[in-house]
Design a protein around this motif. Sequence first.
Motif, mmCIF file in Angstrom:
data_model
loop_
_atom_site.group_PDB
_atom_site.id
_atom_site.type_symbol
_atom_site.label_atom_id
_atom_site.label_comp_id
_atom_site.label_asym_id
_atom_site.label_seq_id
_atom_site.Cartn_x
_atom_site.Cartn_y
_atom_site.Cartn_z
ATOM 1 N N GLY A 507 5.002 1.929 0.345
ATOM 2 C CA GLY A 507 6.008 1.902 1.402
ATOM 3 C C GLY A 507 5.703 0.806 2.398
ATOM 4 N N SER A 508 6.762 0.116 2.838
ATOM 5 C CA SER A 508 6.678 -0.974 3.802
ATOM 6 C C SER A 508 6.177 -2.271 3.176
ATOM 7 C CB SER A 508 5.781 -0.597 4.995
ATOM 8 O OG SER A 508 6.149 -1.339 6.123
ATOM 9 N N CYS A 509 5.758 -2.237 1.921
ATOM 10 C CA CYS A 509 5.160 -3.440 1.316
ATOM 11 C C CYS A 509 6.045 -4.080 0.247
ATOM 12 C CB CYS A 509 3.807 -3.110 0.717
ATOM 13 S SG CYS A 509 2.694 -2.499 1.978
ATOM 14 N N SER A 568 2.636 -15.540 7.674
ATOM 15 C CA SER A 568 2.572 -14.108 7.340
ATOM 16 C C SER A 568 3.546 -13.394 8.261
ATOM 17 C CB SER A 568 1.169 -13.557 7.585
ATOM 18 O OG SER A 568 0.908 -13.498 8.983
ATOM 19 N N GLY A 569 3.781 -12.125 7.974
ATOM 20 C CA GLY A 569 4.657 -11.357 8.845
ATOM 21 C C GLY A 569 4.119 -11.317 10.263
ATOM 22 N N ALA A 570 2.836 -11.031 10.375
ATOM 23 C CA ALA A 570 2.231 -10.909 11.704
ATOM 24 C C ALA A 570 2.288 -12.240 12.452
ATOM 25 C CB ALA A 570 0.797 -10.424 11.573
ATOM 26 N N MET A 677 13.117 -7.884 16.027
ATOM 27 C CA MET A 677 13.150 -6.955 14.899
ATOM 28 C C MET A 677 12.119 -7.334 13.845
ATOM 29 S SD MET A 677 15.927 -5.926 12.091
ATOM 30 C CE MET A 677 14.935 -6.779 10.877
ATOM 31 N N ASP A 678 11.218 -6.407 13.559
ATOM 32 C CA ASP A 678 10.230 -6.586 12.493
ATOM 33 C C ASP A 678 10.980 -6.478 11.171
ATOM 34 O OD1 ASP A 678 8.400 -5.900 10.433
ATOM 35 O OD2 ASP A 678 6.925 -5.263 11.907
ATOM 36 N N GLY A 679 10.928 -7.536 10.373
ATOM 37 C CA GLY A 679 11.739 -7.578 9.151
ATOM 38 C C GLY A 679 11.063 -7.017 7.915
ATOM 39 N N LEU A 703 8.682 -12.885 3.468
ATOM 40 C CA LEU A 703 9.172 -13.392 2.167
ATOM 41 C C LEU A 703 8.361 -12.776 1.030
ATOM 42 C CD1 LEU A 703 9.929 -17.177 2.825
ATOM 43 C CD2 LEU A 703 11.372 -15.180 3.206
ATOM 44 N N HIS A 704 7.133 -12.348 1.331
ATOM 45 C CA HIS A 704 6.291 -11.711 0.316
ATOM 46 C C HIS A 704 6.658 -10.237 0.140
ATOM 47 C CE1 HIS A 704 4.541 -11.765 4.273
ATOM 48 N NE2 HIS A 704 3.736 -10.765 4.000
ATOM 49 N N LYS A 705 7.720 -9.802 0.722
ATOM 50 C CA LYS A 705 8.210 -8.449 0.450
ATOM 51 C C LYS A 705 9.627 -8.591 -0.120
ATOM 52 C CE LYS A 705 5.372 -6.376 4.003
ATOM 53 N NZ LYS A 705 5.252 -5.507 5.150
HETATM 54 C C1 PLP Z 1 6.239 -2.877 9.293
HETATM 55 C C2 PLP Z 1 5.300 -4.045 9.115
HETATM 56 N N1 PLP Z 1 5.243 -5.004 10.054
HETATM 57 C C3 PLP Z 1 4.430 -6.062 9.946
HETATM 58 C C4 PLP Z 1 3.603 -6.220 8.853
HETATM 59 C C5 PLP Z 1 2.690 -7.400 8.809
HETATM 60 O O1 PLP Z 1 3.051 -8.319 7.840
HETATM 61 P P1 PLP Z 1 1.961 -9.297 7.212
HETATM 62 O O2 PLP Z 1 1.041 -8.452 6.413
HETATM 63 O O3 PLP Z 1 2.733 -10.226 6.392
HETATM 64 O O4 PLP Z 1 1.258 -9.962 8.330
HETATM 65 C C6 PLP Z 1 3.621 -5.240 7.842
HETATM 66 C C7 PLP Z 1 2.728 -5.400 6.667
HETATM 67 O O5 PLP Z 1 2.615 -4.626 5.797
HETATM 68 C C8 PLP Z 1 4.485 -4.131 7.971
HETATM 69 O O6 PLP Z 1 4.538 -3.189 7.036
#
Ligand code: PLP
Length: 955
Positions: A507-509, A568-570, A677-679, A703-705
């Motif tokens: 989940g979330s990944c 990365s997302g973060a 918004m966290d995508g 993009l990795h999700k």
């Molecule tokens: C809801 C959510 N936000 C942010 C992130 C962070 O993304 P990243 O791992 O690409 O930095 C994740 C990673 O799993 C996530 O599930």
Amino acid sequence: MNLFEQQAKEFIPRHIGPDETDTRKMLKKIGVENLDQLISNTVPPAIRMDHLLNIPPAMSEHEYLKHIKDISLKNKVFANYIGQGYYDSITPSVILRNVFENPGWYTQYTPYQAEISQGRLESLLNYQTMVSDFTGLPIANASLLDEATAAAEAMTMFFNTLNKQDHIERPKFFVDREIFPQTKDVLLTRAVPIGIEIVEGDYKTAVFDSSYFGAMVQYPNNKGSIEDYRDFIQAVHAAGAYVTMATDLLALTLLVSPGELGADVAVGSAQRFGVPLGYGGPHAAFMSTKEDFKRNIPGRIIGISIDAKGNRALRMALQTREQHIKREKATSNICTAQALLANMAAMYAVFHGPDGLKNIAKRVALLTQTVAHAIEERGFELAADNFFDTIVVKVKDVTTVKEKAERQFINLRYIDANHIGISLDETTDIADLYDLINCFENDKDPVAFDIHHDDELHHIPAALTRASSFLTHPVFNTHKSESQMMRYIKKLENKDLSLNTSMISLGSCTMKLNAASEMMPLSWTNWGKIHPFAPTDQTQGYKYIIDELGKYLCEITAFDACSLQPNSGAQGEYAGLLTIKAYHDANGDHNRNVMLIPISAHGTNPASAVMAGMKVVVVKALENGYIDVEDLKAKAAQYSKDLSGIMITYPSTYGVYEETVKEITSFIHQHGGQVYMDGANMNAQVGLTAPGLIGADVCHLNLHKTFAIPHGGGGPGMGPICVKEHLAKFLPGHVEIGTDKAVSAAPYGSASILLISYGYIRMLGNEGVKAATEYAILNANYMRARLDGAYDILYTNNNGQCAHEFIVDLRPFKKSAEVEAEDVAKRLIDYGFHAPTMSFPVPGTIMIEPTESEDKAELDRFCDAMLSIREEIKAIEEGKADKKDNALKNAPHTQFVITADEWKHAYSRQEAAFPLYYVTLNKFWPSVARVNNTHGDRNLICTCEPIESYMESEV
Ligand SMILES: Cc1ncc(COP(=O)(O)O)c(C=O)c1O
């Protein structure tokens, strides 16, 4: 339908698992008539998109490969001597074919489930050992995003060590003027929001006092010069501050290590260890440090522990340091890193070994020395006497040299009107030397070269010539032939459960298909051999992809502008928050620094907000998982004057589309705040709704999700951000494109993997990307329907439906059977599955996200496994199985345990290892039993230990 219409859409059913018959059965199980009804019951009408996305229709795989080949030809491959942290390299074919191009290596997730991740954990431990050996520092992490962010991470680590969160005693960080420009740029971006003052100067004359917390130099430096920093390091230490040295792994085969010189941290990029340039990435950065910083070092550290049988087992160590746990108290937001590329670099070191690497370095150094002498002979002066692979030539005017170079398809580094940089690498050969010298020829005939491997290196000073050994561990001295190497790679691959074994429902990944046609172009020269700072007339292929992908992402998010820089997302969160901050600042609202973040948010959200210099205020959740709107309103009103904005995840991390979302976003706007918004959950939005439609101002996209970049065992990733018009001018810039405020070392981050997302969108087309979202929702709801009753499903909407993921509550079993969520996760391994996401966002639960790429049969196998596990729990509840000695508590069961002469358990071997029929057809054996987490943290070992300890435990 015209003749080719069906063919054009052929990728859609390749990407989406369920066929028509499956779909019908699944809808029946859920209790809805058709897909439309399911989607209407799930996605609130107020936020529904009313049109088909304006992106091109689908393209067949064959057509796409032709198309992307044509685009690739717009890039021009020159011989690159630009350097500046990026060097051409040779990916050994055995690594290219068996790691880089192998789903057994690129499709895994971050190794949280250690028992089924021992292969990549071992390779990452090799990476840490390699970094630690080269840099002469004992603690290394298993990769950061790029060299510049690694430098920034080191800076903030020092800053936080010597300053308190609410009181800055030492604000200054010294940066030598000869570090790479892109690193300076990122340091500055990261410094300003948290109150760090960057002082740039010459390390030779810098003076330190108690206002400094740290300093940074580069070795060899920006101009290639090898400097002796011993006195400098002592001076910094005498002032009570710390030193980072940015460095180069290949140079360190010949140079005294940073650790031996006294540095506290070494950072750099492992790109030149066999990883393609790819117009900037992805590449693994490294960071190593002294023992003192082992609890502060950012990113993942792989450590050695033991399993339930006392055997050696690897795991990710010291996870309590990470943002998942520490949230706003975290000192870094690294989550996704660059695991796949770290593995490639580690394998490169395993393949070449210490002698092979020294040979490569010596060859590069000898060629550089030869070219330097020849250029000097032609009357030019060099900027430095001591160098390894880089020289800087002083010229009256770069123009004539540049013209000659370009005529020969050569890229040099034009530092300014009078200085030219030349960096050699392992691909350089004698013919290249003639071409290079020819650029400076002055009408003299080129000399003939007679270079011998034993020739002396005249430009590496004796005081800095390395005497200490490195890579002495057998793993770096064994796998020399291709057969050995191929088998070593395969041996490790076999220990890991990847998408080529079974679904990974994290989940979330969003562990969806990473299709072969999306991946293939990455191995092509015209994408791989492009330097990130190559002139724009050579990078038109990349420009096309960047422009087009940016446009599609804006259309998908209903936003106006896009930055493809974050890695990365973060990193995207951080970049997005900086745009919000810059917007408020531009409006004169410098005080707006309060960021509201719901309790359910991912740990990176608060960690990123703190990095952006914001104050985090937590918003409560209701029983049903929704944001507590009353609490939100109260807090927004309380902080109205200082409100910067809110970070929300949509659909929420609880897996529901909150109907209240528009109310929330408009309320924040009324208080002058912006909505981030966290995508991470975009896979539940594409084509059905969009961040712009729910009232957000900025979002990142993993993009990795959602967009098919593989997770690579913990990276690479890409986290581009899209914004509304009013934020567009605050997006990250880059020194190489004449702007600033970069968040990554390269202007377009890990540009080469953008191709994957581009391919995903082009092959699915406007109808396909929407169908992917619908099927992600279908698959999740089908599984929910199958598991409902046997398990409590948390947080569904008013129609009883979930979004693209759902949470299964395992907490009741602790009381009823002493079974923990971890026992279920480990037992799933015996059934051949990777566990879903554990204890996020709710402790004691699992979150299941099947994605659209899984077919009904695979979903059924997983559900059968979960239902069978429920029966096993029931047996414990009813006293039919022992509370301590049962298949769940002892899971996972290794082959060694199952076939041991002794078997003392009340359940049978067959129940343990083959609990359902399908398992007998495709058994995946974990290579270790349950890994002991606390042992590893109490006795931190994060480099390869002596070989004897392996032998004792090899069973
Ligand atoms: C809801 C959510 N936000 C942010 C992130 C962070 O993304 P990243 O791992 O690409 O930095 C994740 C990673 O799993 C996530 O599930």
